[in-house]
Design a protein around this motif. Structure first.
Motif, PDB file in Angstrom:
ATOM      1  N   THR A 128      -9.005   9.616   1.620  1.00 45.75           N
ATOM      2  CA  THR A 128      -9.950  10.587   1.082  1.00 45.75           C
ATOM      3  C   THR A 128     -10.953  11.036   2.140  1.00 45.75           C
ATOM      4  O   THR A 128     -11.341  10.285   3.034  1.00 45.75           O
ATOM      5  CB  THR A 128     -10.703  10.010  -0.132  1.00 45.75           C
ATOM      6  OG1 THR A 128     -11.376   8.804   0.250  1.00 45.75           O
ATOM      7  CG2 THR A 128      -9.739   9.715  -1.260  1.00 45.75           C
ATOM      8  N   THR A 139      -8.416  18.489   3.063  1.00 49.97           N
ATOM      9  CA  THR A 139      -9.363  17.745   2.234  1.00 49.97           C
ATOM     10  C   THR A 139      -8.574  16.953   1.204  1.00 49.97           C
ATOM     11  O   THR A 139      -7.650  17.485   0.571  1.00 49.97           O
ATOM     12  CB  THR A 139     -10.346  18.682   1.523  1.00 49.97           C
ATOM     13  OG1 THR A 139     -11.003  19.506   2.486  1.00 49.97           O
ATOM     14  CG2 THR A 139     -11.398  17.878   0.756  1.00 49.97           C
ATOM     15  N   LEU A 140      -8.914  15.688   1.038  1.00 54.24           N
ATOM     16  CA  LEU A 140      -8.212  14.795   0.117  1.00 54.24           C
ATOM     17  C   LEU A 140      -9.215  14.168  -0.846  1.00 54.24           C
ATOM     18  O   LEU A 140     -10.252  13.661  -0.422  1.00 54.24           O
ATOM     19  CB  LEU A 140      -7.477  13.698   0.889  1.00 54.24           C
ATOM     20  CG  LEU A 140      -6.380  14.182   1.862  1.00 54.24           C
ATOM     21  CD1 LEU A 140      -5.982  13.070   2.813  1.00 54.24           C
ATOM     22  CD2 LEU A 140      -5.167  14.666   1.094  1.00 54.24           C
ATOM     23  N   TRP A 141      -8.886  14.236  -2.143  1.00 55.15           N
ATOM     24  CA  TRP A 141      -9.723  13.639  -3.185  1.00 55.15           C
ATOM     25  C   TRP A 141      -8.891  12.625  -3.967  1.00 55.15           C
ATOM     26  O   TRP A 141      -7.714  12.859  -4.240  1.00 55.15           O
ATOM     27  CB  TRP A 141     -10.204  14.682  -4.189  1.00 55.15           C
ATOM     28  CG  TRP A 141     -11.042  15.784  -3.657  1.00 55.15           C
ATOM     29  CD1 TRP A 141     -12.396  15.823  -3.532  1.00 55.15           C
ATOM     30  CD2 TRP A 141     -10.584  17.061  -3.201  1.00 55.15           C
ATOM     31  NE1 TRP A 141     -12.810  17.027  -3.034  1.00 55.15           N
ATOM     32  CE2 TRP A 141     -11.721  17.808  -2.815  1.00 55.15           C
ATOM     33  CE3 TRP A 141      -9.315  17.640  -3.077  1.00 55.15           C
ATOM     34  CZ2 TRP A 141     -11.624  19.107  -2.323  1.00 55.15           C
ATOM     35  CZ3 TRP A 141      -9.216  18.927  -2.577  1.00 55.15           C
ATOM     36  CH2 TRP A 141     -10.360  19.641  -2.215  1.00 55.15           C
ATOM     37  N   LYS A 142      -9.512  11.534  -4.367  1.00 54.02           N
ATOM     38  CA  LYS A 142      -8.813  10.546  -5.179  1.00 54.02           C
ATOM     39  C   LYS A 142      -9.213  10.708  -6.633  1.00 54.02           C
ATOM     40  O   LYS A 142     -10.388  10.682  -6.985  1.00 54.02           O
ATOM     41  CB  LYS A 142      -9.136   9.126  -4.714  1.00 54.02           C
ATOM     42  CG  LYS A 142      -8.254   8.063  -5.361  1.00 54.02           C
ATOM     43  CD  LYS A 142      -8.433   6.724  -4.680  1.00 54.02           C
ATOM     44  CE  LYS A 142      -7.471   5.680  -5.244  1.00 54.02           C
ATOM     45  NZ  LYS A 142      -7.610   4.374  -4.579  1.00 54.02           N
ATOM     46  N   ILE A 148      -3.844  11.290  -5.444  1.00 53.04           N
ATOM     47  CA  ILE A 148      -4.690  11.931  -4.447  1.00 53.04           C
ATOM     48  C   ILE A 148      -4.364  13.416  -4.401  1.00 53.04           C
ATOM     49  O   ILE A 148      -3.193  13.807  -4.261  1.00 53.04           O
ATOM     50  CB  ILE A 148      -4.495  11.295  -3.058  1.00 53.04           C
ATOM     51  CG1 ILE A 148      -4.995   9.848  -3.084  1.00 53.04           C
ATOM     52  CG2 ILE A 148      -5.228  12.085  -1.982  1.00 53.04           C
ATOM     53  CD1 ILE A 148      -4.842   9.112  -1.767  1.00 53.04           C
ATOM     54  N   TYR A 150      -4.456  17.003  -2.601  1.00 46.72           N
ATOM     55  CA  TYR A 150      -4.383  17.471  -1.212  1.00 46.72           C
ATOM     56  C   TYR A 150      -4.626  18.976  -1.178  1.00 46.72           C
ATOM     57  O   TYR A 150      -4.018  19.733  -1.943  1.00 46.72           O
ATOM     58  CB  TYR A 150      -2.998  17.152  -0.660  1.00 46.72           C
ATOM     59  CG  TYR A 150      -2.650  17.779   0.681  1.00 46.72           C
ATOM     60  CD1 TYR A 150      -2.659  17.027   1.846  1.00 46.72           C
ATOM     61  CD2 TYR A 150      -2.287  19.122   0.770  1.00 46.72           C
ATOM     62  CE1 TYR A 150      -2.323  17.588   3.073  1.00 46.72           C
ATOM     63  CE2 TYR A 150      -1.954  19.693   1.994  1.00 46.72           C
ATOM     64  CZ  TYR A 150      -1.970  18.928   3.134  1.00 46.72           C
ATOM     65  OH  TYR A 150      -1.644  19.486   4.338  1.00 46.72           O
TER      66      TYR A 150
END
Length: 229
Positions: A128, A139-142, A148, A150
């Motif tokens: 993340t 940008t990576l969000w969990k 995740i 992407y």
């Protein structure tokens, strides 16, 4: 075509407005020996104290980052820096506005300086966060369920002859992450943490596949990306 459409989307508007009013002291020197300047960009930097100060700042930030990063990621940053230098020189010879090569050179130097200043040199675990290189940003969000998300974009940094944009999702396993979506049409993005960096490899659905559908004109989202704040 305006240059701000070619530089990666993360380039803030303030960085893409040419201004050399207070960026350096008059006695500023560049990071290289002006007696050995070969390219038009190098000669322009030597002739302009403000551009020289930007060049010196880029070199200082780059050296600091190389010393802080692990050896593999530092080597990747070296390749990225060499790519930047080539693009800088090529773009000075063929600027988008032939009457404003100095302005374009200043914009590119400011953007590179800001990129190096934004590097997150603290230890980062997992996937993340934000990651960037000369061509693009990821940008990576969990999510709460563990998946995740992407979001990646990139563009050829000189002419913008190709660009890529994709949103996808996947689940991390150890130091690897596979992401895909309907838009990738069978293509898979394999992400791996390698040292301080994030390495992205594009996997086609089979032999003979054309380029990734989320890019045009042979573009790519592959490569090593560096952690940024």
């Amino acid at each position: 075509m305006m240059i701000k459409k070619i530089l990666p989307a993360a380039c803030a508007a303030a960085l893409c407005i040419f201004s050399l009013t207070a960026t350096a002291a008059p006695e500023a020197l560049p990071s290289f020996d002006c007696a050995k300047a070969r390219t038009g960009a190098e000669k322009a930097i030597c002739a302009n104290p403000q551009l020289a100060a930007l060049d010196a700042s880029i070199a200082k930030r780059y050296d600091e980052a190389r010393k802080s990063l692990d050896s593999i990621t530092a080597e990747a940053l070296l390749r990225d820096q060499r790519y930047f230098t080539k693009v800088r020189d090529d773009a000075f010879e063929k600027p988008f506005d032939k009457d404003k090569p100095i302005e374009e050179l200043a914009t590119r130097l400011k953007y590179r300086d800001a990129f190096l200043a934004s590097l997150d040199l603290a230890e980062r675990k997992g996937f993340t966060g934000r990651w960037r290189n000369l061509s693009g940003e990821i940008t990576l969000w969990k999510k709460p369920d563990g998946d995740i998300l992407y979001e990646g974009s990139a563009a050829e940094p000189h002419t913008g002859r190709w660009s890529c944009n994709v949103e996808a999702s996947g689940r991390a396993k150890d130091e690897r992450l596979r992401v895909k979506s309907v838009d990738t049409k069978g293509w898979v993005l394999n992400l791996q943490r390698q040292g301080d960096g994030l390495v992205v490899q594009e996997q086609p659905p089979g032999a003979g596949s054309s380029g990734p559908p989320y890019c045009d004109m042979n573009g790519t989202l592959g490569g090593t990306f560096f952690p940024i704040r």
